[in-house]
Design a protein around this motif. Sequence first.
Motif, PDB file in Angstrom:
ATOM      1  N   UNK A 133      18.151  -9.523 -93.943  1.00 52.82           N
ATOM      2  CA  UNK A 133      18.261  -8.199 -94.552  1.00 52.82           C
ATOM      3  C   UNK A 133      17.163  -8.125 -95.604  1.00 52.82           C
ATOM      4  N   UNK A 134      16.205  -7.248 -95.390  1.00 47.95           N
ATOM      5  CA  UNK A 134      14.975  -7.252 -96.177  1.00 47.95           C
ATOM      6  C   UNK A 134      14.898  -6.081 -97.139  1.00 47.95           C
ATOM      7  N   UNK A 135      14.360  -6.348 -98.317  1.00 48.29           N
ATOM      8  CA  UNK A 135      13.833  -5.251 -99.111  1.00 48.29           C
ATOM      9  C   UNK A 135      12.568  -4.766 -98.422  1.00 48.29           C
ATOM     10  N   UNK A 136      12.297  -3.471 -98.499  1.00 47.47           N
ATOM     11  CA  UNK A 136      11.056  -2.958 -97.941  1.00 47.47           C
ATOM     12  C   UNK A 136       9.881  -3.598 -98.670  1.00 47.47           C
ATOM     13  N   UNK A 137       8.925  -4.191 -97.965  1.00 47.83           N
ATOM     14  CA  UNK A 137       7.786  -4.832 -98.640  1.00 47.83           C
ATOM     15  C   UNK A 137       7.028  -3.834 -99.510  1.00 47.83           C
ATOM     16  N   UNK A 138       6.579  -4.289-100.652  1.00 51.39           N
ATOM     17  CA  UNK A 138       5.831  -3.398-101.548  1.00 51.39           C
ATOM     18  C   UNK A 138       4.366  -3.307-101.154  1.00 51.39           C
ATOM     19  N   UNK A 139       3.885  -4.263-100.358  1.00 54.49           N
ATOM     20  CA  UNK A 139       2.532  -4.204 -99.808  1.00 54.49           C
ATOM     21  C   UNK A 139       2.644  -4.393 -98.298  1.00 54.49           C
ATOM     22  N   UNK A 140       2.180  -3.411 -97.534  1.00 54.83           N
ATOM     23  CA  UNK A 140       2.251  -3.454 -96.073  1.00 54.83           C
ATOM     24  C   UNK A 140       0.848  -3.416 -95.504  1.00 54.83           C
ATOM     25  N   UNK A 141       0.492  -4.408 -94.709  1.00 52.72           N
ATOM     26  CA  UNK A 141      -0.774  -4.325 -94.003  1.00 52.72           C
ATOM     27  C   UNK A 141      -0.506  -4.020 -92.536  1.00 52.72           C
ATOM     28  N   UNK A 142      -1.262  -3.070 -91.994  1.00 56.07           N
ATOM     29  CA  UNK A 142      -1.124  -2.660 -90.605  1.00 56.07           C
ATOM     30  C   UNK A 142      -2.291  -3.252 -89.823  1.00 56.07           C
ATOM     31  N   UNK A 143      -2.018  -4.020 -88.777  1.00 52.65           N
ATOM     32  CA  UNK A 143      -3.117  -4.543 -87.965  1.00 52.65           C
ATOM     33  C   UNK A 143      -3.726  -3.398 -87.166  1.00 52.65           C
ATOM     34  N   UNK A 144      -5.006  -3.501 -86.878  1.00 55.04           N
ATOM     35  CA  UNK A 144      -5.707  -2.407 -86.201  1.00 55.04           C
ATOM     36  C   UNK A 144      -6.227  -2.864 -84.847  1.00 55.04           C
TER      37      UNK A 144
END
Length: 661
Positions: A133-144
Amino acid sequence: MSNLPKWKLLVVENSNTPKDWKLANCIYLSLAEQQQFSISKLIPTESYSRKIIGYLYAISKGADTIYDLDETIKLLTDLDDLVKTEKFEYGLQYDGKGVFNQFNHFGQSTIWPRGYPINKTSENGTNSYLVSALKTPSVLQIVSNGDPDIDPVFRRTLKPTKTSLNISFDKAAPPVVIPPGVFAAINSQTTLFQYEALWAMVLPITPSYLHSDVIRGYWTQRLLWEIGEFVGFYPPNVYQIRNNRSYALPEDSRASYFDPNKLIDFLIDWKCPVALTFFQCVDLLSGNLAQGGYWQQGDHQLVQAWIHEIKISSYKEPIRKPFTDKNINKHLHSAVYIPAEKTDIRNSKIRQQSKWNQVLGMTSFCKNTSYQIKSSGLASVTSPDLLLVIVFNFPFYGNIPYLQLIYGVTFTHIVYCGSNMKRFLNASRQFPNKVTFVESVVDGGYCPYTCLSAAMKMNFDVQGYFFVADDTLLNSENILTFPLDKIWFHFEDRFLFKGKSSPWHWWQKPIGQSAMNKAWRYLYNLSADPDLKPVVDKFVHTLLANNVSKDDAISGPSDIVYIPSKYKNDAIFLLDVFARFKLFLEIAIPMVVNGVEERNSSIHLVGQYLWYDGKREKVPELFKSSDIFLHPVKLSNIKTNLKIFFCKTYFPLTLKKINPN
């Protein structure tokens, strides 16, 4: 980008920006306008770090989310799914140490991101994860997809010209977070910062532009540990097209030979005194990096100026939670996750290799059967956009390679599930190919639906979840045209009433009527919560529409069911409630099916249940190519009396246009 709803595009000028550049519906921050911020005096006009002033402008205007991206990025979807309104969700947490390669997680094991330690490239890390059960990450990187941000020296070995690569990542792969104690190389080309991490957006000015954002990423991750936050990685929703500058390999030795190993070792050992506030820790670490030569004193001064600027912009300093333990999320299940390999990086063609390997596996198993195989047979196979969840009531994990032969051609994403991770790991040492597995308590087959809940919590980006018992033979060719937004189930109803006996013996057991009564009482109590009341009310209303009264129940065979992703949250909630009281499978699954969708909208799965009347010994005779399933088919017999059936009848059905002689 400029037309995205709920977003505002901000472009920051530097001395290299074309003088005639303009775009409608865009905030353009010119060099002259940037002078309103005193920090601009510290940043050279040609520097990539002029982006700092854009971040500061956005924060000063009240932005609570900033998507930091490069001009080489093309969005494939909108951004609604990236900004989570809820503060907690389910997902995968990496359970390894050291450095995490996000490209490997999303199906590209032969490449690594810019800034990743080169001496770690031969290590793909562990495949161990936690479903949490996760807190929403405060830094999200999206792979391209396309030509992503890979190591520039390695890029030259792939493409000596300026022609773009065309790499694809697995869009269905589950997002992942990395816990404190683990680092990853993150950049400024496609990274989203939530409010809790806006302080982290400052870019150092003295390193090369090839490493300024990477150093920021490592610095950010260490400081996130001090406030109980972390970094997450999401599957691709962008396509990257390189410009000429992106292919340049500068002669500047700082750019060509940056080695993050020493920096990572320093950050792991670094400690911030407990008495300091968070921004004091930021200042201390920034000064320590300058003293150690990881960046220069000018970068420390820049960080100090940056903190001053965001404070006067009313940005709220995060509350310090001194780092003590990496397991910041509630652990629910242990898992082994194996990514689906996507492309051959050296020629950028989608691999058919995995499907061909399936055919080779079949022909190797069926050595006395010859096949005529056309290339069109491989090309014609489509993989439905769903996750196949195969559950074991008992840990007979040695049968998994046979299940891979049976289903691997049709389904790209398969999760195996059962109890006893140790038994799975021991068995998997003999497997020809690695597979994904999640551990869950199935109570000897009474509650295997906990596996469906566990697989849903892994958070694959699919349209639905197909739950099948390991001894249910699925004729997968027949489901390829089924609608993925509808429930599929074999409806064989048995209505059960509170306080009344039933000839069905399971109703009299503790896992029957008693467990159902406890579950109903628990649901009534939960409905007092205003956040949960709509879910409970919807469940009761849908049951009534399907002729199941409140406090009563419905049952039926439940070894195969498909639930669309649009019902995922409701299904997880209900399955977890029923598992709490160990409600029997053949009540729990029908209650969910009848409680989330009205019956007239669902798909009836036509198949055969072979009960204890001798039919179980006649699988080859009873099998119908028009049926969806046959249950049970014990794979312990696949090498003996069922081998001819699989080789001559079943395997040819898994690939169109493959005919046995």
